[in-house]
Enzyme design. Structure first.
Site, PDB file in Angstrom:
ATOM      1  N   CYS A 104       0.865  -1.184   0.000  1.00  0.00           N
ATOM      2  CA  CYS A 104       0.000   0.000   0.000  1.00  0.00           C
ATOM      3  C   CYS A 104       0.899   1.231   0.000  1.00  0.00           C
ATOM      4  O   CYS A 104       1.578   1.519   1.001  1.00  0.00           O
ATOM      5  CB  CYS A 104      -0.905  -0.005   1.230  1.00  0.00           C
ATOM      6  SG  CYS A 104      -1.954   1.453   1.332  1.00  0.00           S
TER       7      CYS A 104
ATOM      8  N   HIS B 142      -1.686  -5.023 -10.552  1.00  0.00           N
ATOM      9  CA  HIS B 142      -2.423  -3.916 -11.179  1.00  0.00           C
ATOM     10  C   HIS B 142      -2.628  -4.186 -12.663  1.00  0.00           C
ATOM     11  O   HIS B 142      -1.740  -4.731 -13.333  1.00  0.00           O
ATOM     12  CB  HIS B 142      -1.638  -2.609 -11.048  1.00  0.00           C
ATOM     13  CG  HIS B 142      -1.501  -2.152  -9.637  1.00  0.00           C
ATOM     14  ND1 HIS B 142      -2.368  -1.259  -9.049  1.00  0.00           N
ATOM     15  CD2 HIS B 142      -0.604  -2.487  -8.671  1.00  0.00           C
ATOM     16  CE1 HIS B 142      -2.026  -1.061  -7.794  1.00  0.00           C
ATOM     17  NE2 HIS B 142      -0.946  -1.800  -7.526  1.00  0.00           N
TER      18      HIS B 142
ATOM     19  N   GLU C 159      -9.915  -0.175  -6.406  1.00  0.00           N
ATOM     20  CA  GLU C 159      -8.977  -0.992  -5.635  1.00  0.00           C
ATOM     21  C   GLU C 159      -9.557  -2.363  -5.298  1.00  0.00           C
ATOM     22  O   GLU C 159     -10.703  -2.458  -4.821  1.00  0.00           O
ATOM     23  CB  GLU C 159      -8.618  -0.293  -4.322  1.00  0.00           C
ATOM     24  CG  GLU C 159      -7.592   0.793  -4.472  1.00  0.00           C
ATOM     25  CD  GLU C 159      -6.975   1.170  -3.133  1.00  0.00           C
ATOM     26  OE1 GLU C 159      -6.792   0.292  -2.268  1.00  0.00           O
ATOM     27  OE2 GLU C 159      -6.682   2.362  -2.964  1.00  0.00           O
TER      28      GLU C 159
ATOM     29  N   CYS D  23      -4.496   5.879  -4.970  1.00  0.00           N
ATOM     30  CA  CYS D  23      -3.834   4.592  -4.735  1.00  0.00           C
ATOM     31  C   CYS D  23      -2.365   4.779  -5.113  1.00  0.00           C
ATOM     32  O   CYS D  23      -2.054   5.037  -6.280  1.00  0.00           O
ATOM     33  CB  CYS D  23      -4.493   3.502  -5.579  1.00  0.00           C
ATOM     34  SG  CYS D  23      -3.674   1.903  -5.437  1.00  0.00           S
TER      35      CYS D  23
ATOM     36  N   GLY E 161      -1.051   2.090  -7.302  1.00  0.00           N
ATOM     37  CA  GLY E 161      -1.733   2.265  -8.594  1.00  0.00           C
ATOM     38  C   GLY E 161      -1.087   3.371  -9.410  1.00  0.00           C
ATOM     39  O   GLY E 161      -0.933   3.254 -10.635  1.00  0.00           O
TER      40      GLY E 161
HETATM   41  N1  LIG Z   1      -6.200  -2.480  -2.530  1.00  0.00           N
HETATM   42  C1  LIG Z   1      -4.809  -2.781  -2.662  1.00  0.00           C
HETATM   43  C2  LIG Z   1      -4.003  -2.454  -1.446  1.00  0.00           C
HETATM   44  C3  LIG Z   1      -3.985  -0.988  -1.077  1.00  0.00           C
HETATM   45  C4  LIG Z   1      -3.338  -0.077  -2.122  1.00  0.00           C
HETATM   46  C5  LIG Z   1      -3.241   1.340  -1.629  1.00  0.00           C
HETATM   47  N2  LIG Z   1      -4.390   2.053  -1.361  1.00  0.00           N
HETATM   48  C6  LIG Z   1      -2.080   2.143  -2.166  1.00  0.00           C
HETATM   49  O1  LIG Z   1      -2.022   3.344  -1.845  1.00  0.00           O
HETATM   50  O2  LIG Z   1      -1.192   1.586  -2.799  1.00  0.00           O
HETATM   51  C7  LIG Z   1      -4.634  -4.274  -3.009  1.00  0.00           C
HETATM   52  O3  LIG Z   1      -5.533  -5.073  -2.762  1.00  0.00           O
HETATM   53  O4  LIG Z   1      -3.565  -4.630  -3.506  1.00  0.00           O
END
Ligand SMILES: N[C@@H](CCC[C@H](N)C(=O)O)C(=O)O
Length: 296
Positions: A95, A178, A227, A236, A239
């Site tokens: 994250c 991703h 997400e 994200c 992301g």
């Molecule tokens: N939802 C993501 C994990 C969290 C990512 C985050 N919000 C960020 O800032 O990178 C997953 O399931 O991989």
């Protein structure tokens, strides 16, 4: 009765309940200090999927996109161990916005402007930038199909799937999976409808975070995100890293660019050694205590 303390933080509106499970001794304390410390959360060793989901619930819990757990580091070089749970309770590997928030907490605790965060994917170096933002080396972008992962051998520059106006994403792993779709106008895409279907596409055995991006110039990219395990969030970090890497691989952007998210902007650089550096803000909103029913 002892209740559990948390710190509510966010990175560009991607928000977290940060829970300290280090035994109250803080960063750099010895095991003996930890055992003797009267830490607020001393008795709590872990939380379950169901507890994480209850804490994240915006109607009945604290309300957040991720629950972040701080543990004592395993590696000598690290200051803290970070674990991440999505709002649906699932534990995940990375994250980016959370890493900046954890770095800011540990910097405040230690008075240092360089800290090392350990996680399941390795050690992340974080530095305070002169303007108060936090810069984190998110590690190497992984691009092999097995590393995304996708279900079959594919060139990850062209994953070939499509749904409605979205087609042919780029696969990138920044500790987590991703799929980045490039479109002429990210604002026109119904992320709420398409995101959950693509997240669970059979090509992604571990599901995927879904990004929809428009390259506005070689150094400015607009990105919206669905997400994995959460839904639409305002930002994200991983992301944004994946989007810059994908855009550069497609020859649409430079190695360094601003990624504009719903909640604000991140500076992302894909370094020649393959590592991705992310720079952005980390904000503390408030501290509080969890209602005992959330851990019941
Ligand atoms: N939802 C993501 C994990 C969290 C990512 C985050 N919000 C960020 O800032 O990178 C997953 O399931 O991989």
């Amino acid at each position: 009765m002892q209740t559990t303390a948390f710190t509510k933080m966010h990175g560009l509106g991607n928000d977290f309940a940060v829970i300290d499970l280090r035994g109250g001794a803080g960063v750099g304390a010895s095991a003996k200090d930890a055992a003797g410390a009267a830490g607020a959360n001393g008795a709590l060793a872990d939380i379950t999927d169901a507890q994480a989901k209850a804490i994240a619930d915006r109607r009945t819990g604290v309300g957040c996109d991720q629950v972040i757990l701080l543990e004592r580091p395993r590696a000598k070089l690290a200051d803290v161990y970070m674990r991440i749970r999505n709002a649906d309770g699932s534990e995940v590997e990375a994250c980016g916005n959370g890493a900046r928030c954890v770095a800011a907490l540990v910097m405040a605790e230690t008075g240092r402007n360089h800290v090392v965060i350990e996680s399941v994917v390795g050690l992340l170096d974080a530095e305070a930038a002169p303007d108060g933002r936090i810069s984190v080396d998110m590690g190497e972008a992984r691009l092999d199909w097995r590393e995304i992962p996708v279900a079959k051998p594919l060139d990850t520059l062209h994953l070939g799937i499509e749904l409605g106006p979205l087609s042919d994403p780029v696969g990138v792993n920044i500790g987590n999976p991703h799929a980045v779709f490039f479109v002429p106008d990210a604002e026109a895409i119904d992320v709420a409808a398409l995101g959950p279907v693509l997240e669970r596409h059979p090509l992604f055995p571990e599901k995927a975070n879904i990004e929809v991006a428009t390259v506005l110039s070689p150094t400015l990219i607009r990105m919206r995100v669905w997400e994995r395990g959460v839904g639409i969030t305002r930002a994200c970090g991983t992301g944004a890293c994946a989007t810059l890497v994908a855009a550069h691989r497609r020859k649409l952007a430079a190695r360094k660019a601003t990624v504009r998210l719903d909640g604000g902007e991140l500076e992302i650089e894909w370094l020649p050694d393959g590592h991705v550096r992310m720079t952005g803000p980390a904000t503390t909103s408030f501290t509080g205590r969890l209602d005992a029913s959330l851990l019941g």
